[in-house]
Design a protein around this motif. Sequence first.
Motif, PDB file in Angstrom:
ATOM      1  N   GLU A  46       0.824  -1.207   0.000  1.00 33.88           N
ATOM      2  CA  GLU A  46       0.000   0.000   0.000  1.00 33.88           C
ATOM      3  C   GLU A  46       0.860   1.259   0.000  1.00 33.88           C
ATOM      4  O   GLU A  46       0.438   2.309  -0.488  1.00 33.88           O
ATOM      5  CB  GLU A  46      -0.968  -0.011   1.181  1.00 33.88           C
ATOM      6  CG  GLU A  46      -2.243   0.741   0.876  1.00 33.88           C
ATOM      7  CD  GLU A  46      -3.354   0.514   1.868  1.00 33.88           C
ATOM      8  OE1 GLU A  46      -3.606   1.429   2.666  1.00 33.88           O
ATOM      9  OE2 GLU A  46      -3.963  -0.569   1.837  1.00 33.88           O
ATOM     10  N   GLY A  75       1.478   1.566  -3.452  1.00 31.49           N
ATOM     11  CA  GLY A  75       0.225   1.889  -4.114  1.00 31.49           C
ATOM     12  C   GLY A  75      -0.096   3.366  -4.110  1.00 31.49           C
ATOM     13  O   GLY A  75      -0.680   3.884  -5.070  1.00 31.49           O
ATOM     14  N   VAL A  93      -0.975   4.869  -7.933  1.00 34.40           N
ATOM     15  CA  VAL A  93      -2.244   5.374  -8.469  1.00 34.40           C
ATOM     16  C   VAL A  93      -2.145   6.821  -8.903  1.00 34.40           C
ATOM     17  O   VAL A  93      -2.902   7.268  -9.777  1.00 34.40           O
ATOM     18  CB  VAL A  93      -3.387   5.202  -7.447  1.00 34.40           C
ATOM     19  CG1 VAL A  93      -3.628   3.736  -7.165  1.00 34.40           C
ATOM     20  CG2 VAL A  93      -3.129   5.975  -6.162  1.00 34.40           C
ATOM     21  N   TYR A 126      -8.745   2.220  -5.396  1.00 28.88           N
ATOM     22  CA  TYR A 126      -7.741   2.425  -4.354  1.00 28.88           C
ATOM     23  C   TYR A 126      -8.428   2.942  -3.096  1.00 28.88           C
ATOM     24  O   TYR A 126      -9.550   3.461  -3.150  1.00 28.88           O
ATOM     25  CB  TYR A 126      -6.656   3.398  -4.816  1.00 28.88           C
ATOM     26  CG  TYR A 126      -7.195   4.701  -5.373  1.00 28.88           C
ATOM     27  CD1 TYR A 126      -7.509   5.764  -4.526  1.00 28.88           C
ATOM     28  CD2 TYR A 126      -7.396   4.865  -6.735  1.00 28.88           C
ATOM     29  CE1 TYR A 126      -8.001   6.953  -5.024  1.00 28.88           C
ATOM     30  CE2 TYR A 126      -7.895   6.058  -7.254  1.00 28.88           C
ATOM     31  CZ  TYR A 126      -8.198   7.094  -6.392  1.00 28.88           C
ATOM     32  OH  TYR A 126      -8.697   8.273  -6.892  1.00 28.88           O
ATOM     33  N   PRO A 168      -3.751  -1.421  -4.622  1.00 29.87           N
ATOM     34  CA  PRO A 168      -4.288  -0.973  -5.915  1.00 29.87           C
ATOM     35  C   PRO A 168      -3.619  -1.644  -7.107  1.00 29.87           C
ATOM     36  O   PRO A 168      -4.235  -1.790  -8.165  1.00 29.87           O
ATOM     37  CB  PRO A 168      -4.003   0.531  -5.909  1.00 29.87           C
ATOM     38  CG  PRO A 168      -3.844   0.889  -4.480  1.00 29.87           C
ATOM     39  CD  PRO A 168      -3.249  -0.310  -3.816  1.00 29.87           C
TER      40      PRO A 168
END
Length: 683
Positions: free
Chosen positions: A363, A366, A370, A424, A473
């Motif tokens: 994460e 991530g 994103v 996300y 994500p």
Amino acid sequence: MIKLYKTTLLGCASVVLLTLSAYQIKQAETPNDPVYDNLDKSVDPRTDFFKYANGGWLKRNPIPAAYSSWGIGNVVQEEIRNRLKKINEDALTANAPKGSITQKIGDFYYSGLDTVNIEKQGINPLKSQLDLIDQATDINGILNAAAVLTTTGTRNFIGSRVGQDAKNSSKMMLQLGQSGLGLPNRDYYFKTDARTTRVRTDYKTNHLPTMLKISGWDEQQAAKGAESIFKIEQFLADSSRKLENLRDPYRNYHKMTIAQLNTLTPNINWASVFKTLELKPVDSVIVGQPEYYRAVNTALKTFPLDDWKAYLRWKLISSYAAYLNAAAEQESFRFSGKVISGRKEQLPRWKRVLDTENGLMGEALGQLFVKEYFPATAKLRYTEMVEAIRQAYREHIAKLDWMSPETKQKALIKLNAIHPKVGYPDKWKDFSTMVMDRESYAGNVMRARHWAYTVNINKLGKPVDHTEWGMTPQTYNASYSPSNNEITLPAAQFTIPGVKDSEVDDAVAYGYVAASTIGHEITHGFDDEGRLFDAKGNLKTWWTATDSVKFNQRAKVLADQFSSYIVLDSLHVNGKATLGENIADLGGIVLGIDAFKKTQQYKQGKLINGLSPMQRFFLGYALGWLGQERDEALANQILTDVHAPGFLRVNGPFSDVPEFYQAFKVKKGDKMWIDPAKRVKIW
């Protein structure tokens, strides 16, 4: 919806030329068409639709040596790896402030690539834990060492975690489940077919003693230790439940007071174990498989202390082998990569390090991922698609001829309560207490595992955090949570390699995403397991008894259909174990079809590359399972996975769908044909 692949045919027949006008129309080809470009026109779609839809791609893309399977998920993952590599390489030289996400990413990546230091350290990063095991003088010492290992991610006979109470989803409870095996599951210890026997023999006589020697034991110690380990694991396997029996939430729910747990396992001092597990005081626990812990209790008194020391040493070295010196890493890959999965060579080191980092602090990556790679327009498209599928499901429930009005009303309440997580998180995990440096790769892994363990156990007694994501994500997958009654749809799951989202027509998108992902995950809320949970995520009876009987009758037909498929040698699909996924696949397809019928593309009926909108829908769905798998990996999947092979997740449910017969003129005698009376219709 874990994606797994195989090109084995349901059966071979001579190719029949289709008389469909859509296949005869000559027109200019639309370039970069993600479904047309993959076709194998030498295959009759009525014989093997999976191979017809994906065979062209499969011929051009054999499985690379470093992989046990190769398909669309791998291609997406390669794109993602390259993007993450850039993020990591930028972090390496960023000179970021200590404690920042960028510093942690850069230092972890550096430590994983620093093979000189890794080789120099050998197994020293495990020294304190190995010493703890060696210093045990009785069973309490073994239990203490096992608990310590658990806190840093080494799986052993203590299978503990904190999770939602299945019957009270607002409460986080300590849970104990079966664990402790070194082979993929219990069946590997008992099946006598040649393939499984070869794996088991290698494990006992080669892999176990080799790993123990790498851990510092001499040849005699290693040989004796390997025998002890296998005896313990086989004893535990004998009281471990089979794959299909782990899917019944009622049979795997046994709430106990600590006094009752102590009565079940009198040889285990749970108060001491829980303290070492760093848990807050607990007054009750949910035991998934009591017979397993009864067996652990017996084993602790049956097997000598030295046997348990060998067992825990093995668990530790195997858990960290991939992050240690070359000898440990290569032997771990030889067995798990080659023997179990059929891979020929390892991935490049940078990919292995990235995959490890992604698993431990995905994460954190991530957040950066994103920002660059998932536009707001894509999130909006698929958020709206969730609602299109939900509306289709409402209409399906209303039209069901086998469900009572009473159960329909409650089903609609549950459907309307499903919470979608798209793309996300709105709230990211806090990594501020995770410490990363450039000193030790295994040390970084150990700290990250302990961090994740602490995050989990700190949920005990606290309200459920419904903003938390269980996936990153950049994960090519999706999920449904019965206890939260929610679906999670990561950004990467919507990706079609080499094609911008804006270029994907609705027919393909509704097959690839609406049916195989969104509809699939929503249907999990109403499969043979998910249907047992109510709108609030509680394990509770909300169906009438008559409706449950009717559901189970229909589900059994689907289970029998899949159990009839032979996949490899004499291996059949386990229809009972894969039932939930097969129900979700079939439900996702029929919901996706009805949602797609409301789009302008379907209504206009225009051909693209000679394919009608409905034909493109089915090809879009098949695209989601594009891929092939080595025999070793396929055999492992059949024994350990609740998902049928990818080719059957296309051909199997399509044979139950009327629109498929219409779109491709399937007739009696074709391999894809199932007599109407035997076709499955649940949702």
